[in-house]
Design a protein around this motif. Structure first.
Motif, PDB file in Angstrom:
ATOM      1  N   TYR A 103       6.653 -34.736  -8.274  1.00 50.69           N
ATOM      2  CA  TYR A 103       7.974 -35.453  -8.525  1.00 50.69           C
ATOM      3  C   TYR A 103       8.304 -35.957  -7.253  1.00 50.69           C
ATOM      4  CZ  TYR A 103      12.793 -36.132  -8.763  1.00 50.69           C
ATOM      5  OH  TYR A 103      14.206 -36.724  -8.478  1.00 50.69           O
ATOM      6  N   GLU A 104       8.200 -37.345  -7.367  1.00 51.52           N
ATOM      7  CA  GLU A 104       8.756 -38.330  -6.333  1.00 51.52           C
ATOM      8  C   GLU A 104       9.734 -39.272  -6.738  1.00 51.52           C
ATOM      9  OE1 GLU A 104       5.108 -38.611  -3.449  1.00 51.52           O
ATOM     10  OE2 GLU A 104       4.957 -40.120  -4.959  1.00 51.52           O
ATOM     11  N   PRO A 105      11.054 -39.110  -6.459  1.00 51.93           N
ATOM     12  CA  PRO A 105      12.001 -39.948  -6.640  1.00 51.93           C
ATOM     13  C   PRO A 105      11.692 -41.415  -5.959  1.00 51.93           C
ATOM     14  CG  PRO A 105      12.905 -38.146  -5.287  1.00 51.93           C
ATOM     15  CD  PRO A 105      11.363 -37.909  -5.740  1.00 51.93           C
TER      16      PRO A 105
ATOM     17  N   GLY B  89       7.843 -35.092  -3.419  1.00 56.88           N
ATOM     18  CA  GLY B  89       7.372 -36.252  -2.600  1.00 56.88           C
ATOM     19  C   GLY B  89       8.305 -37.297  -2.282  1.00 56.88           C
ATOM     20  N   GLY B  90       8.432 -38.110  -1.091  1.00 59.00           N
ATOM     21  CA  GLY B  90       9.565 -38.868  -0.861  1.00 59.00           C
ATOM     22  C   GLY B  90      10.144 -38.462   0.471  1.00 59.00           C
ATOM     23  N   SER B  91       9.689 -39.017   1.517  1.00 56.59           N
ATOM     24  CA  SER B  91      10.201 -38.976   2.937  1.00 56.59           C
ATOM     25  C   SER B  91      10.228 -37.330   3.281  1.00 56.59           C
ATOM     26  CB  SER B  91      11.652 -39.407   2.918  1.00 56.59           C
ATOM     27  OG  SER B  91      11.599 -40.960   2.863  1.00 56.59           O
ATOM     28  N   VAL B  92       8.962 -36.795   2.927  1.00 56.08           N
ATOM     29  CA  VAL B  92       8.910 -35.435   3.534  1.00 56.08           C
ATOM     30  C   VAL B  92       8.493 -35.468   4.987  1.00 56.08           C
ATOM     31  CG1 VAL B  92       7.508 -33.171   3.430  1.00 56.08           C
ATOM     32  CG2 VAL B  92       8.298 -34.377   1.509  1.00 56.08           C
ATOM     33  N   LYS B  93       9.022 -34.728   5.730  1.00 53.20           N
ATOM     34  CA  LYS B  93       8.812 -34.697   7.162  1.00 53.20           C
ATOM     35  C   LYS B  93       8.823 -33.220   7.648  1.00 53.20           C
ATOM     36  CE  LYS B  93      13.187 -37.184   7.798  1.00 53.20           C
ATOM     37  NZ  LYS B  93      13.365 -37.986   6.601  1.00 53.20           N
TER      38      LYS B  93
ATOM     39  N   GLY C  90      -1.837 -35.095   1.426  1.00 53.14           N
ATOM     40  CA  GLY C  90      -1.320 -36.535   2.321  1.00 53.14           C
ATOM     41  C   GLY C  90      -2.027 -37.713   1.483  1.00 53.14           C
ATOM     42  N   ASN C  91      -1.052 -38.465   1.159  1.00 52.35           N
ATOM     43  CA  ASN C  91      -1.512 -39.711   0.573  1.00 52.35           C
ATOM     44  C   ASN C  91      -1.291 -40.932   1.545  1.00 52.35           C
ATOM     45  OD1 ASN C  91      -1.501 -42.165  -1.088  1.00 52.35           O
ATOM     46  ND2 ASN C  91       0.521 -41.845  -1.875  1.00 52.35           N
ATOM     47  N   TRP C  92      -2.408 -41.453   1.888  1.00 48.82           N
ATOM     48  CA  TRP C  92      -2.534 -42.185   2.845  1.00 48.82           C
ATOM     49  C   TRP C  92      -2.371 -43.647   2.550  1.00 48.82           C
ATOM     50  CZ3 TRP C  92      -7.613 -40.860   6.326  1.00 48.82           C
ATOM     51  CH2 TRP C  92      -7.402 -39.446   6.703  1.00 48.82           C
ATOM     52  N   LYS C  93      -2.186 -43.863   1.303  1.00 45.54           N
ATOM     53  CA  LYS C  93      -1.905 -45.125   0.652  1.00 45.54           C
ATOM     54  C   LYS C  93      -2.878 -46.316   1.323  1.00 45.54           C
ATOM     55  CE  LYS C  93       2.854 -43.806   0.089  1.00 45.54           C
ATOM     56  NZ  LYS C  93       4.112 -44.209  -0.134  1.00 45.54           N
ATOM     57  N   MET C  94      -2.644 -47.438   1.577  1.00 44.00           N
ATOM     58  CA  MET C  94      -3.717 -48.435   2.265  1.00 44.00           C
ATOM     59  C   MET C  94      -3.671 -48.434   3.482  1.00 44.00           C
ATOM     60  SD  MET C  94      -4.418 -52.230   0.771  1.00 44.00           S
ATOM     61  CE  MET C  94      -3.272 -53.196   1.687  1.00 44.00           C
TER      62      MET C  94
ATOM     63  N   ALA D 172       3.962 -30.419  -1.292  1.00 48.80           N
ATOM     64  CA  ALA D 172       4.490 -31.683  -0.998  1.00 48.80           C
ATOM     65  C   ALA D 172       3.355 -32.750  -1.157  1.00 48.80           C
ATOM     66  CB  ALA D 172       5.308 -31.689   0.249  1.00 48.80           C
ATOM     67  N   LEU D 173       3.912 -33.931  -1.691  1.00 46.27           N
ATOM     68  CA  LEU D 173       2.851 -35.207  -1.509  1.00 46.27           C
ATOM     69  C   LEU D 173       3.526 -35.959  -0.374  1.00 46.27           C
ATOM     70  CD1 LEU D 173       0.737 -36.698  -2.666  1.00 46.27           C
ATOM     71  CD2 LEU D 173       1.877 -37.606  -4.386  1.00 46.27           C
ATOM     72  N   VAL D 174       2.702 -36.225   0.543  1.00 44.82           N
ATOM     73  CA  VAL D 174       3.333 -36.597   1.904  1.00 44.82           C
ATOM     74  C   VAL D 174       2.555 -38.262   2.209  1.00 44.82           C
ATOM     75  CG1 VAL D 174       3.740 -36.430   4.142  1.00 44.82           C
ATOM     76  CG2 VAL D 174       3.480 -34.213   2.897  1.00 44.82           C
ATOM     77  N   GLY D 175       3.570 -39.193   2.440  1.00 42.77           N
ATOM     78  CA  GLY D 175       2.868 -40.359   2.668  1.00 42.77           C
ATOM     79  C   GLY D 175       3.052 -40.712   4.145  1.00 42.77           C
ATOM     80  N   GLY D 176       4.123 -41.387   4.635  1.00 44.97           N
ATOM     81  CA  GLY D 176       4.110 -41.657   6.025  1.00 44.97           C
ATOM     82  C   GLY D 176       3.820 -40.573   7.071  1.00 44.97           C
TER      83      GLY D 176
HETATM   84  P1  PGA Z   1       6.603 -41.078   1.925  1.00 42.72           P
HETATM   85  O1  PGA Z   1       5.605 -41.421   0.639  1.00 42.72           O
HETATM   86  O2  PGA Z   1       6.378 -39.611   2.452  1.00 42.72           O
HETATM   87  O3  PGA Z   1       6.195 -42.006   2.998  1.00 42.72           O
HETATM   88  O4  PGA Z   1       7.956 -41.317   1.382  1.00 42.72           O
HETATM   89  C1  PGA Z   1       5.551 -40.202  -0.325  1.00 42.72           C
HETATM   90  C2  PGA Z   1       4.549 -40.815  -1.316  1.00 42.72           C
HETATM   91  O5  PGA Z   1       4.600 -42.024  -1.837  1.00 42.72           O
HETATM   92  O6  PGA Z   1       3.480 -40.191  -2.025  1.00 42.72           O
END
Ligand code: PGA
Length: 255
Positions: free
Chosen positions: A166-168, A211-215, A8-12, A231-235
């Protein structure tokens, strides 16, 4: 065999208190899960509290960035020894937001990877094309350049410790996920490229996350692809229910 790794990438996002709340729930939800490597990457400010909350749990701790020097006059930066000292195990390097907003290049990514490895941190190295690059059919060229530049000079042993994400860029935070086929095509290409660079035995063992909108709803289809190993998961990592569902939906997939 490659064990699936969900990070999980929590970002800021998340103050310390919010972070503690999130991981308190999360660790309960995933307590019995040994099938998947689970990692959370909070902002620097919450790392110590998250570490304390996660102690003795099966959830690993990651940071979102580091600087390549060990110490010095680099105002605002955080080094690998500082992260190690905090109990951090993983570190995200070269996320597209860092490349886009903070001037990171394949060269700085390479320096950061070396610093991380030197101090025993496991790098999660991000690569991926923009929408314009995809539309110009340049995806594979971009991936090749990023891999060759970022991974330059690493030994096979070092490469085995790395995780590639890999994150498009067009799929990050946009709700637009790459289709499992689109993602698999690039993952396969990355593995072949790693084979050219480090030998096919090494490449076969490297975990490549998408990674990229994984839900929760798209996890199974993505993770079932032969070259997608996590997966690298953001949101969706910012809530324990969605993140733990992503973990659960990955749990019975074997590579
Ligand atoms: P997202 O972000 O799951 O919110 O698209 C992924 C990421 O930036 O690593």
């Amino acid at each position: 065999m490659r064990k699936i790794i969900i990070a999980g990438n929590w970002k800021m996002y998340k103050t310390s208190l919010e972070a503690i709340e999130l991981v308190t729930l999360l660790k309960r939800e995933v307590v019995d899960n040994a099938a998947v490597d689970i990692v959370v990457c909070p902002p620097f400010t919450a790392l110590a509290d998250v570490r304390d909350t996660l102690s003795e749990s099966n959830v690993g701790l990651g940071a979102q960035n580091l600087y390549w020097e060990d110490s010095g006059a680099f105002t605002g930066e955080v080094s690998a020894p500082m992260l190690k000292d905090l109990g951090v195990a993983y570190v995200i390097i070269g996320h597209s937001e860092r490349r886009q907003f903070f001037g990171e290049t394949d060269e700085t990514v390479n320096k950061k990877i070396r610093a991380a490895l030197h101090h025993g941190l496991l790098p999660i190295v991000c690569i991926g094309e923009s929408l314009a690059q995809r539309e110009q059919n340049r995806t594979m060229d971009v991936i090749r350049t990023q891999c060759e530049g970022s991974l330059k000079g690493l030994t096979e042993d070092e490469m085995r410790k790395l995780i590639i994400a890999y994150e498009p860029v067009w799929a990050i935070g946009t709700g637009k996920t790459a289709t499992p086929q689109q993602a698999q095509e690039v993952h396969k290409f990355i593995r072949e490229l790693l084979g050219e660079m480090f030998g096919s035995d090494c490449a076969a063992g490297v975990r490549i996350q998408y990674g990229g909108s994984v839900k929760p709803e798209n996890t199974k289809d993505l993770m079932s692809q032969p070259d997608i190993d996590g997966a690298l998961v953001g949101g969706a990592s910012l809530k324990s229910d969605s993140f733990s569902l992503i973990i659960k939906n990955s749990s019975d997939i074997k590579k």
